[in-house]
Design a protein around this motif. Structure first.
Motif, short mmCIF file in Angstrom:
data_model
loop_
_atom_site.label_atom_id
_atom_site.label_comp_id
_atom_site.label_asym_id
_atom_site.label_seq_id
_atom_site.Cartn_x
_atom_site.Cartn_y
_atom_site.Cartn_z
N ILE A 1 0.84 -1.20 0.00
CA ILE A 1 0.00 0.00 0.00
C ILE A 1 0.87 1.25 0.00
N GLU A 2 1.89 1.24 0.85
CA GLU A 2 2.76 2.41 0.97
C GLU A 2 3.56 2.65 -0.31
N GLN A 3 4.09 1.56 -0.88
CA GLN A 3 4.92 1.68 -2.08
C GLN A 3 4.09 2.11 -3.29
N MET A 4 2.83 1.65 -3.36
CA MET A 4 2.00 1.96 -4.52
C MET A 4 1.72 3.45 -4.65
N LYS A 5 1.79 4.16 -3.54
CA LYS A 5 1.54 5.60 -3.57
C LYS A 5 2.60 6.33 -4.40
N ARG A 6 3.79 5.74 -4.53
CA ARG A 6 4.89 6.42 -5.22
C ARG A 6 5.09 5.94 -6.65
N ILE A 7 4.17 5.14 -7.16
CA ILE A 7 4.34 4.54 -8.48
C ILE A 7 4.41 5.61 -9.58
N GLY A 8 5.40 5.45 -10.48
CA GLY A 8 5.53 6.36 -11.61
C GLY A 8 5.04 5.77 -12.91
N ALA A 9 5.00 4.42 -12.98
CA ALA A 9 4.55 3.75 -14.20
C ALA A 9 3.85 2.45 -13.85
N VAL A 10 2.75 2.18 -14.56
CA VAL A 10 2.07 0.89 -14.45
C VAL A 10 2.38 0.11 -15.72
N VAL A 11 2.99 -1.06 -15.56
CA VAL A 11 3.41 -1.87 -16.69
C VAL A 11 2.54 -3.13 -16.75
N PHE A 12 1.91 -3.35 -17.91
CA PHE A 12 1.01 -4.48 -18.08
C PHE A 12 1.65 -5.57 -18.93
N ASP A 13 1.36 -6.81 -18.58
CA ASP A 13 1.51 -7.90 -19.53
C ASP A 13 0.31 -7.79 -20.48
N LYS A 14 0.35 -8.45 -21.63
CA LYS A 14 -0.78 -8.34 -22.57
C LYS A 14 -1.79 -9.46 -22.38
N THR A 15 -1.40 -10.66 -22.73
CA THR A 15 -2.35 -11.77 -22.76
C THR A 15 -2.79 -12.17 -21.36
N GLY A 16 -4.09 -12.15 -21.13
CA GLY A 16 -4.64 -12.52 -19.83
C GLY A 16 -4.70 -11.37 -18.84
N THR A 17 -4.08 -10.24 -19.19
CA THR A 17 -4.08 -9.07 -18.32
C THR A 17 -4.88 -7.94 -18.97
N ILE A 18 -4.37 -7.42 -20.09
CA ILE A 18 -5.13 -6.44 -20.87
C ILE A 18 -6.20 -7.15 -21.70
N THR A 19 -5.84 -8.33 -22.19
CA THR A 19 -6.79 -9.13 -22.99
C THR A 19 -7.31 -10.30 -22.16
N LYS A 20 -8.35 -10.95 -22.66
CA LYS A 20 -8.98 -12.05 -21.92
C LYS A 20 -8.19 -13.35 -22.02
N GLY A 21 -7.24 -13.42 -22.95
CA GLY A 21 -6.47 -14.65 -23.10
C GLY A 21 -7.26 -15.75 -23.81
N ASN A 22 -8.29 -15.36 -24.54
CA ASN A 22 -9.06 -16.35 -25.29
C ASN A 22 -8.96 -16.06 -26.78
N PHE A 23 -9.54 -16.93 -27.61
CA PHE A 23 -9.54 -16.71 -29.05
C PHE A 23 -10.98 -16.59 -29.53
N VAL A 24 -11.23 -15.56 -30.33
CA VAL A 24 -12.57 -15.32 -30.86
C VAL A 24 -12.46 -15.04 -32.35
N VAL A 25 -13.39 -15.58 -33.13
CA VAL A 25 -13.44 -15.30 -34.57
C VAL A 25 -14.00 -13.89 -34.75
N HIS A 26 -13.14 -12.98 -35.19
CA HIS A 26 -13.57 -11.59 -35.34
C HIS A 26 -14.04 -11.28 -36.76
#
Length: 662
Positions: free
Chosen positions: A353-378
Motif C-alpha cells: 500500500i505504501e509503495q503503490m503511492k509512489r508509483i511512476g509507471a504501471v506496466v502491463f503484460d498483454k495476454t490474460g491481463t489487458i486481454t482475456k487470453g481467449n480466441f474469438v473469430v472476429h
C-alpha cells in the motif's frame, strides 16, 4: 520477505509489537489463519468475542455510571466520594494497571500503560480524583471504538475471501461417503461435491459432468464446463451435477488457503511508517518519563511549589501517551486492506500500500491481463463463390475433433450463428500447419499460409489483417476463404488505462507477442509505451529500463512467465485467474481479474496513506499544543485526557473512514 518479518511484526489491529505490547497483547501471541492479521487477543470467532467482551463491557458500564453519579450528583456523600472514585477507577483501569505491572516484571515498563498508570495514581495522590478516573474512562472508550472498528474490518476481509471448507464428503470403497474435517483429506482421496456446494480442495474430476462457477476466484460470471479429467480449484461452486473429485493438493496447499495466507501476512510486512512509530516509541517513552520527573522535581526545588509542578508533570505524562499513534496507524493500513478486499483487491501487506503511492509507471503484460487470453473469430472473409456462413460451417465441421483453442473458437462461433455442422471423417492433423478432413464428401483444408503453400493452393491477393491470426480454408483444392482470429481486449481495459493516465502515471506494456499485435492493443487502449517480442528474462531488463525512465514500477501480469518480473517490480500485481506462481510472487492480487482494479488499488493506496499521515500529524500536533499549554499552566488534566484518549478516538474514527470508501 514476509516470513523474515514475522518475528518483529505488529498486530494489525492494535499495533502491539514485540516488546512494545498494547492493550493486553503478548509476545507469544501467534498469527493464526482464521484470525486475519491479528494477534490472538484481538482475533477469534464471534462466540469467543462475546465471551471475552462480556466482563470488560460490564466493568465499563459500572465504572462509568459510578464515576458520573459521584462527579455530577450528590447521591454519594462526600465522605464516600474517594472510595467511590477508587472503585470506579479500578473497574475502568484494571487492565491498564495489570499490563503496566506485568511489563515492569518483564523489565519492559516504558509503554503507554505505564504512562497512564503513574499519571493517574499521581493524580489521586494530589487530590484530582475525577481527572484520574476520566483518563481511564476515555481510554476504555477509545479502546472499545478501536475493537469495534477492527472487528468490522476483519469481518470484511474474511467475508471477501474465506472460502475454505470445514468438512468434506470422502468416498469409501463401497460407494458410501464419510464426513471428515477438510484438513484430514489426503492427496489421492476422492470427495463427492453435491450441486450447490463449493469444491473443497484442488483436484481432478474422476466422475460426473457439471458447470463450475469460478466467480469467487476469477470474477468471470460465465460458468465453466468440467467433465472427467478436468482440473478444478477449491472455492469454485458446483452448479449443475454431482462430481467426484480426486484430491491433488491438501487443504494447506489449496488455492483459497494460499490466498488467505497472503492476506494473513499483511500484518507481518510492516510499512515504513509503522516501523518508524515502533522505533520512535522505544526512545519516546523513557524520554517522556525523564522529562516528567525533571518537571516535577527541578522547578519545585527552586520555587517550593511542589503540588503545582507535580500536577503539571502528571498532566504532561497523560498528554504524552502515544495511544493515538499506536492505535491509528496500523488500523489505517488494516482498514485499507479491508476496504480493498471488498473490491476483490488483496494487498499482501502494508508495504505494498505504501509503495503503490509512489508509483511512476504501471506496466502491463498483454495476454490474460489487458486481454482475456481467449480466441474469438472476429472476421470471416469468403471467396466470391461462397458465403461467409458456408466457409465458417466447413471449417468448424473439420475442427470439431480438435482441442486447440483456435479450433474451439471456430466451433463456438459457428454454434453462436446457429450453423449446422457435419461430422468429419478421415481427419489428418499436419503438425505446425493445420489439418485435412473429409466433410460431407469434400476435402477441406484448414490451416496457416504454410499449409496452403504445401498443398499448392492458389491464393488471391489479400490485405494483411491489422491484428490476429489468420486461418485459411480450402475446399477440394480451391481457396474458399479465411477467418481472422484474435484475443479479446477486456471490456474495462480502455477506461482503466485512461483512469491511470489521469492520475499522472505512465502506462506501458511488455509482451512476448509480435510488435504488430502489441501496437494494435496499445492503440485501442491508449497505452503509452510498448515493448514487444520479449522473452521472460527480457521483460525483467525492460522493466528496469522503464523504472529508470519513469520511477517506481507497478507490474501487472498473470502467467508463470511473469513471476520473475512480478517479484522484481517495486509492486507486483497478479490477476487472480492467473498461474499459481504469479499469484505467489505478487504483492497484490486482483481476484476479479479486472483491469479496473489497477486504478482502484492506486486510489485506495493514496487514500490509506493520506489517512495514516493525517492521524500522525493530528495526534502529534494536538499533543504539542497541549504540552506547551501545560508547561505554561493553561492545560488541566481534562485537556490532557482529550489530547490522549480523545485524539486517539478521533484518529480511530478517521481510520474507519477507509471501510466506507467506494
Amino acid at each position: 520477505m514476509a516470513e523474515e518479518s514475522l518475528k518483529e511484526t505488529t498486530c494489525s489491529c492494535c499495533g502491539g509489537a514485540g516488546e512494545h505490547e498494547h492493550h493486553h497483547h503478548h509476545d507469544d501471541d501467534a498469527l493464526d489463519l482464521d484470525k486475519i492479521g491479528t494477534c490472538s487477543c484481538c482475533a477469534g470467532d464471534d462466540d469467543d468475542d462475546e465471551e471475552e467482551e462480556e466482563m470488560p463491557l460490564w466493568t465499563l458500564i459500572v465504572g462509568t455510571l459510578l464515576f458520573l453519579v459521584t462527579y455530577l450528583t450528590d447521591l454519594i456523600p462526600e465522605a464516600f466520594s474517594l472510595p467511590a472514585y477508587i472503585v470506579a477507577y479500578l473497574f475502568l483501569g484494571y487492565g491498564v494497571l495489570r499490563e503496566a505491572g506485568e511489563n515492569i516484571l518483564k523489565r519492559q515498563p516504558f509503554d503507554e500503560n505505564f504512562l497512564m498508570a503513574i499519571a493517574t495514581i499521581g493524580a489521586f495522590c494530589i487530590g484530582d480524583y475525577p481527572e484520574a478516573v476520566a483518563v481511564m474512562l476515555f481510554s476504555r472508550i477509545g479502546e472499545a471504538m478501536e475493537e469495534k472498528a477492527v472487528h468490522r474490518s476483519r469481518k470484511q476481509v474474511a467475508a471477501a475471501i474465506d472460502l475454505r471448507p470445514e468438512v468434506v464428503q470422502r468416498l469409501n470403497e463401497d460407494g458410501t461417503t464419510t464426513e471428515i474435517p477438510a484438513k484430514e483429506a489426503a492427496v489421492g482421496d476422492v470427495v463427492a461435491v453435491r450441486v450447490g456446494d463449493r469444491i473443497p480442495l484442488d483436484g481432478i474430476v474422476v466422475a460426473g459432468d457439471s458447470l463450475i462457477d469460478t466467480s469467487a476466484l476469477t470474477g468471470e460470471p460465465v460458468p465453466v464446463a468440467c467433465r472427467e479429467g478436468s482440473e478444478v480449484l477449491s472455492g469454485s461452486i458446483n452448479t449443475s451435477g454431482v462430481l467426484h473429485v480426486k484430491v491433488t493438493k491438501p487443504l494447506a496447499e489449496s488455492m483459497v488457503t494460499k490466498i488467505l495466507e497472503s492476506v494473513e501476512k499483511a500484518a507481518a510486512r510492516k510499512p515504513k511508517i509503522d516501523r518508524f512509530i515502533t522505533r520512535f516509541a522505544r526512545i519516546y517513552t523513557p524520554a517522556v518519563v525523564a522529562i516528567a520527573v525533571g518537571t516535577a522535581v527541578i522547578p519545585s526545588l527552586v520555587t517550593g511549589h511542589w503540588n503545582y509542578w507535580i500536577y503539571t508533570a502528571l498532566t504532561f505524562l497523560v498528554i504524552s501517551c502515544p495511544c493515538a499513534l499506536v492505535l491509528s496507524v496500523p488500523l489505517s493500513f488494516f482498514a485499507g486492506i479491508g476496504a480493498a478486499s471488498k473490491q476483490g483487491i488483496l494487498f499482501k501487506g502494508g508495504i505494498a500500500i505504501e509503495q503503490m503511492k509512489r508509483i511512476g509507471a504501471v506496466v502491463f503484460d498483454k495476454t490474460g491481463t489487458i486481454t482475456k487470453g481467449n480466441f474469438v473469430v472476429h472476421q470471416v472473409e469468403s471467396a466470391d463463390n461462397r458465403s461467409d456462413d458456408d466457409v465458417l460451417a466447413l471449417c468448424a465441421s473439420a475442427e470439431q475433433a480438435s482441442n486447440h483453442p483456435i479450433a474451439r473458437s471456430v466451433v463456438a462461433q459457428a454454434c453462436e450463428r446457429g450453423l449446422t455442422l457435419t461430422e468429419p471423417s478421415a481427419i489428418e492433423e499436419i503438425a505446425g500447419q493445420g489439418l485435412r478432413a473429409n466433410v460431407g464428401g469434400h476435402l477441406v483444408l484448414c490451416g496457416n499460409q504454410r499449409l496452403m503453400d504445401a498443398q499448392k493452393i492458389t491464393m488471391p491477393e489479400l490485405t494483411a489483417t491489422e491484428y490476429g491470426s489468420e486461418l485459411y480454408v480450402a475446399v477440394d483444392g480451391e481457396y474458399a476463404g479465411r477467418l481472422v482470429i484474435s484475443d479479446t481486449i477486456k471490456e474495462d481495459a480502455v477506461d482503466a488505462v485512461k483512469a491511470i493516465s489521469q492520475m499522472g502515471i505512465t502506462t506501458a506494456m511488455l509482451t512476448g507477442d509480435s510488435q504488430q499485435a502489441a501496437d494494435y492493443i496499445a492503440s485501442k487502449t491508449g497505452i503509452d509505451d510498448v515493448r514487444a517480442k520479449l522473452l521472460p528474462q527480457d521483460k525483467v531488463d525492460q522493466m528496469d529500463s522503464l523504472r529508470r525512465k519513469y520511477g517506481p514500477v507497478l507490474f501487472v501480469g498473470d502467467g508463470i512467465n511473469d513471476a520473475p518480473v512480478l517479484a522484481g517490480a517495486d509492486v507486483g500485481a497478479a490477476m487472480g485467474s492467473g498461474a499459481d506462481a504469479a499469484v505467489e510472487a505478487a504483492d497484490v492480487v486482483f481476484m476479479h481479474s479486472r483491469v479496473s482494479a489497477v486504478p482502484a488499488a492506486l486510489h485506495l493506496s493514496k487514500e490509506t496513506m493520506k489517512i495514516a499521515m493525517e492521524n500522525v500529524i493530528f495526534a502529534l500536533g494536538v499533543k504539542a499544543v497541549v504540552m506547551i499549554a501545560g508547561f505554561a499552566g493553561y492545560a488541566s488534566m481534562w485537556a490532557a485526557v482529550f489530547a490522549d484518549s480523545g485524539v486517539a478516538a478521533l484518529c480511530v474514527l478517521n481510520s474507519v473512514r477507509m471501510l466506507y470508501k467506494k
